[in-house]
Write an enzyme that holds these catalytic residues in place. Structure first.
Site, PDB file in Angstrom:
ATOM      1  N   GLU A  58     -29.745   2.157 -22.558  1.00 16.14           N
ATOM      2  CA  GLU A  58     -28.925   1.661 -21.140  1.00 16.14           C
ATOM      3  C   GLU A  58     -28.398   0.522 -21.303  1.00 16.14           C
ATOM      4  OE1 GLU A  58     -29.961   0.951 -16.384  1.00 16.14           O
ATOM      5  OE2 GLU A  58     -31.415   1.526 -17.679  1.00 16.14           O
ATOM      6  N   ASP A  97     -29.313   7.499 -10.918  1.00 11.21           N
ATOM      7  CA  ASP A  97     -30.135   6.468 -11.071  1.00 11.21           C
ATOM      8  C   ASP A  97     -31.090   6.038  -9.815  1.00 11.21           C
ATOM      9  OD1 ASP A  97     -31.479   4.195 -12.590  1.00 11.21           O
ATOM     10  OD2 ASP A  97     -29.814   2.971 -11.950  1.00 11.21           O
ATOM     11  N   GLU A 112     -24.289   6.390 -15.185  1.00 12.99           N
ATOM     12  CA  GLU A 112     -25.369   6.149 -14.155  1.00 12.99           C
ATOM     13  C   GLU A 112     -24.768   5.931 -12.787  1.00 12.99           C
ATOM     14  OE1 GLU A 112     -28.592   3.469 -14.955  1.00 12.99           O
ATOM     15  OE2 GLU A 112     -28.930   4.525 -16.987  1.00 12.99           O
ATOM     16  N   GLU A 149     -38.266   5.255 -15.944  1.00 13.47           N
ATOM     17  CA  GLU A 149     -38.117   3.637 -16.295  1.00 13.47           C
ATOM     18  C   GLU A 149     -38.881   2.975 -15.615  1.00 13.47           C
ATOM     19  OE1 GLU A 149     -34.284   2.229 -14.541  1.00 13.47           O
ATOM     20  OE2 GLU A 149     -34.789   3.018 -12.571  1.00 13.47           O
ATOM     21  N   ASN A 176     -23.480   1.811 -16.076  1.00 10.32           N
ATOM     22  CA  ASN A 176     -23.558   2.030 -14.617  1.00 10.32           C
ATOM     23  C   ASN A 176     -22.127   2.313 -14.247  1.00 10.32           C
ATOM     24  OD1 ASN A 176     -25.047   1.486 -12.027  1.00 10.32           O
ATOM     25  ND2 ASN A 176     -23.589  -0.221 -11.793  1.00 10.32           N
TER      26      ASN A 176
END
Length: 860
Positions: free
Chosen positions: A333, A454, A424, A511, A392
């Site tokens: 990520e 997310d 995400e 996560e 993101n």
């Protein structure tokens, strides 16, 4: 412009005629003989009348009584009144003015004076109304923002010895009130709050509304602010008729320095209110040095963000993702860090929320996307394993019309497949404008990008939105994971989330995993991928490349094992032959395409099939296996065809008798020994191709009978399914359902919402009917249900009413009510289906005519 309307109230016909003659050229005239008649005309024309000319001495109701009535009524009190009288005495004029008259003229009338005074009063009234519109908020009647600032400034200047505070309020999630209960309900709530403000500060301060749900007041400081005061205020707001669990946050600015602009005072009070949003049990906050420091810090960040981007002070860090199944590196990520030349590395929590508010986040996101694509290209050229990286996409990015074009340009520039870039989107973004989010994300998925939700599990609408959103991967919220691992493995909702993801064909990334216990918990319930400090912290590019090199080395070591595994996953070709040479030749011929399994006898052949039926592409079967086992195996294979339809190529030395017997028993082809491997290759490929083609044709035929949206039968499928209905299946009840308001739902909420409603109704029919019943989408918003062996007409009607009621209660949509109507026809003898459907259609028409959302049973 239409002429303005004047009401002349005068009992003398001649005087009315004279006044009308003076005014006729410039105004429209209404006439009344006395006060009572004038009141009736006022009720009818109150919004049109610009001025009243009123005589005092009249029968039935005199002018003074009329004046006292209209000045006491807010609906009429603003209309200017000129009193006309025969007497010109000062006492009469004073009396008229004391009753509320605006001016006084004596008889006989002087045209120029009448016209001048009428025009002056009308202009004065219109100017006052225009000023009033600027001064007051149209909805609540409180001061507008600009006039509130002006009044506060005047009050502070006029009272230098008194102490004041600015108090501002903000209603949490007020948008939800409008979305759920409607804008009129939200407006009524705002008016109720405004009334409470007015009562609270009456005589002690000034109130204003700044738009939306923000209110402000200037209060003279007479008390200490405490929780009790604001808890009681919040309770009063929730006691309003239109309040539903409303939470209000207040911010206070103590006025010490009066040179600070009033606008800035109010901004600081609102900043204090916003600082406690989302904090349970906190109702107010006071602007202080800490908040002031935060404000100055944000201002400094804002002033430096453009230069920071130009100088590449923003650095991309990578947090590795690992496969729970084998522990291998599965991707990363991308996270952004700000390496400020004076402050050093800044935590994203300090600048990301600010950038989201001021809109700079879109430029920062695009900067990160470009850096990530450049990294992926570099790793590709170095020969590293092609792992995906997640970036993101903020809610501000999604609202850009050219977002897909921007992303496609990047991957084309760096020659990458879209699947290498995972996008995400936080769960909260899906709740703000779901229609636009769905359309944009659908487009991105069509282009090949992988979509991740997310922070799943952190928002209030997760499960509701999950059903609608186009997704590939769920990322479970960090706090959610850490709290769930405290529960036993068979408790909590984590297992449910995993099962739900499996059912929806979604991968799950957990996560924030920090302990071995959390990892074992996730492994036990079947998670896919994991990231967190237990494995690795976010790291710069150079450190991550070390992990890539280690992964490449491990991948090389595991290559033989993976090759073996791939071979085991390939389709299987069974060669059952007593001669080893044929088995060896088949391995050489077909080894690159199939996993070839040789069997020297019937027992070995059947053992090889056991458990592998779903993998077998074809069987090459010698009919001369020892103990006549060839035909025994052929019998077994033919008997399996209801479940496993495996092609069989029979072989033997030349023998018409063996060939005919094999083909009669069901072999797909026959080849004489000795045969060439080239000939065998062609026969196997042809047989497998024919069988695959037939399977595809059957699948396509089955698909042709199904509605693509609901999975129910379509018209063709319904017709085919109705053919086998026999006399013992009677009586048959035919239901014709029609979804009410679907066009309005499509027009108001969009076709995606309409399609979702159709799907939900199809699922509801499946739940509330039997497996033996026939369900079909007849077209558009119409559905047909055919129930065989229906008890009687009342039972049929009860079932239809049940389905309509359940749909009405469970399938709600925003702003537009969802309902369905039904027509029912019961058939007691065999007759054409079209005739029964026609009767059900008549009943449906009657149901919709009588009352939408109901049922009607056809009775002739």
């Amino acid at each position: 412009m239409p002429q303005k309307l004047i009401l002349v109230v005068e009992d003398n016909q001649i005087n009315r005629t004279v006044l009308s003659g003076i005014l006729f050229a410039e105004y429209r005239i209404l006439e009344a003989e006395n006060g009572q008649e004038a009141l009736s005309l006022l009720k009818e024309h109150k919004d049109e009348i610009s001025l009243i000319l009123l005589d005092i001495i009249m029968p039935v109701m005199d002018g003074y009584t009329f004046l006292s009535i209209i000045k006491a009524d807010p609906a009429y009190s603003g209309i200017p009144v000129i009193v006309t009288t025969q007497s010109g005495s000062e006492s009469d004029e004073v009396t008229a003015l004391s009753y509320g008259a605006n001016d006084f003229v004596a008889k006989p009338y002087k045209p120029q004076i009448i016209l001048h005074r009428v025009a002056s009063l009308i202009n004065l009234r219109e100017t006052a109304a225009m000023i009033n519109q600027f001064q007051y908020d149209r909805l609540t009647g409180l001061y507008s923002k600009e006039f509130f600032y002006q009044r506060v400034k005047e009050t502070l200047q006029q009272s230098p010895e008194r102490e004041f505070d600015i108090v501002c309020s903000d209603i949490e999630n007020f948008k939800l009130v409008n979305d759920i209960f409607g804008v009129p309900a939200g407006d009524r709530l705002l008016c109720g709050v405004a009334d409470l403000y007015t009562k609270f500060v009456s005589g002690k301060g000034i109130c204003g509304r700044f738009g939306a749900d923000h209110f402000a007041c200037l209060l003279e400081r007479h008390w200490e602010y405490n929780d009790k005061l604001f808890v009681e205020a919040n309770a009063l707001i929730n006691a309003l008729p239109n309040a539903k669990n409303v939470v209000v946050k207040w911010g206070i600015y103590n006025i010490v320095d009066r040179t600070v602009p009033v606008e800035q005072m109010c901004d600081r009070a609102l900043l204090a209110a916003r600082s406690i949003k989302g904090q349970y049990g906190k109702y107010f906050a006071t602007y202080d040095d800490e908040l002031r420091g935060k404000l100055l810090r944000e201002q400094t960040i804002t002033e430096g963000m453009e230069a920071a981007l130009a100088q590449e002070q923003f650095v991309v860090y990578l947090q590795p993702k690992y496969s729970i199944k084998d522990g291998g590196l599965a991707g990363a990520e991308a996270l952004v860090r700000w390496n400020h030349p004076q402050w050093g590395f800044q935590h994203p929590g300090e600048f990301i929320p600010l950038f989201e508010r001021n809109g700079f986040i879109t430029r920062l996101d695009q900067y990160v996307w470009e850096k990530v694509c450049a990294m992926l290209r570099e790793w590709e050229e170095k020969g590293y394993e092609p792992l995906p990286v997640s970036v993101n996409v903020s809610r501000a990015d999604v609202y850009q019309a050219d977002l897909p074009d921007i992303l496609i340009h990047l991957i084309q520039k760096y020659k990458l497949p879209p699947s290498r870039l995972h996008l995400e989107i936080t769960e909260s973004a899906y709740t703000e404008n779901p229609g636009q989010i769905i359309a944009t994300v659908n487009r991105l998925r069509e282009l090949g990008f992988v979509i991740e939700m997310d922070d799943f599990g952190s928002g209030y609408s997760s499960l509701n939105m999950l059903n609608k959103m186009p997704l590939d991967i769920l990322k479970l919220d960090m706090n959610f994971i850490q709290s769930e691992t405290a529960k036993p493995a068979d408790q909590g909702i984590l297992r449910f989330i995993m099962d739900l993801a499996r059912w929806m064909n979604l991968s799950v990334v957990a996560e924030g995993v920090e302990t071995k216990t959390q990892l074992e918990r996730l492994r036990e319930i079947g998670g896919d991928y994991v990231q967190g400090y237990y494995f690795a912290r976010p790291m710069p590019k150079a450190e991550f490349e070390v992990l890539l090199l280690e992964a490449a080395k491990a991948s090389k070591e595991k290559a033989p094992h993976r090759a073996k595994l791939r071979a085991q996953q390939r389709p299987l070709l069974l060669v059952a032959d007593e001669e080893e040479s044929y088995r060896v030749q088949a391995q050489q011929t077909f080894g690159s395409r199939y996993q070839v399994v040789g069997a020297p006898d019937g027992a070995s052949a059947l053992a090889a099939l056991d458990g592998n039926e779903h993998r077998v592409a074809a069987v090459v079967l010698s009919l001369t296996l020892p103990d006549c086992a060839g035909f025994n195996v052929l019998d077994q294979l033919v008997g399996m065809r209801d479940i496993w339809n495996i092609p069989v190529i029979a072989t033997s030395p030349p023998s018409e008798q063996l060939e005919e017997r094999a083909l009669e028993l069901g072999a797909d082809d026959f080849v004489c020994k000795p045969y060439s491997q080239k000939s065998l290759w062609r026969r196997v490929m042809r047989t497998v191709g024919i069988r695959s083609s037939a399977q595809r044709e059957r699948a396509l035929e089955k698909e042709a009978y199904r509605d693509y949206l609901t999975g129910l039968l379509n018209r063709r499928g319904l017709s085919a399914a109705c053919d086998p209905i026999r006399e013992e299946d009677l009586p048959v009840a035919v239901y014709l359902f029609d979804l009410d308001n679907l066009k309005q739902i499509n027009d108001t909420l969009g076709h995606l919402e309409g399609d979702g409603l159709i799907q939900r109704f199809g699922a509801l029919l499946s739940r509330h009917t039997r497996k033996s019943d026939l369900l079909a989408r007849y077209g558009g918003d119409e559905f047909i249900v055919i129930m065989q062996r229906m008890g009687d007409e009342q039972a049929a009607l009860a079932k239809g009413e049940e389905i309509c009621r359940v749909f009405r209660e469970s399938c709600r949509t925003d702003r537009v009510p969802a309902a369905c109507s039904a027509g029912i026809a019961v058939c007691h003898a065999q007759e054409p289906l079209a005739d029964v459907i026609a009767r059900a259609d008549e009943a449906l028409y009657r149901a919709k005519s009588d009352n939408k959302g109901g049922c009607c049973l056809w009775k002739g």
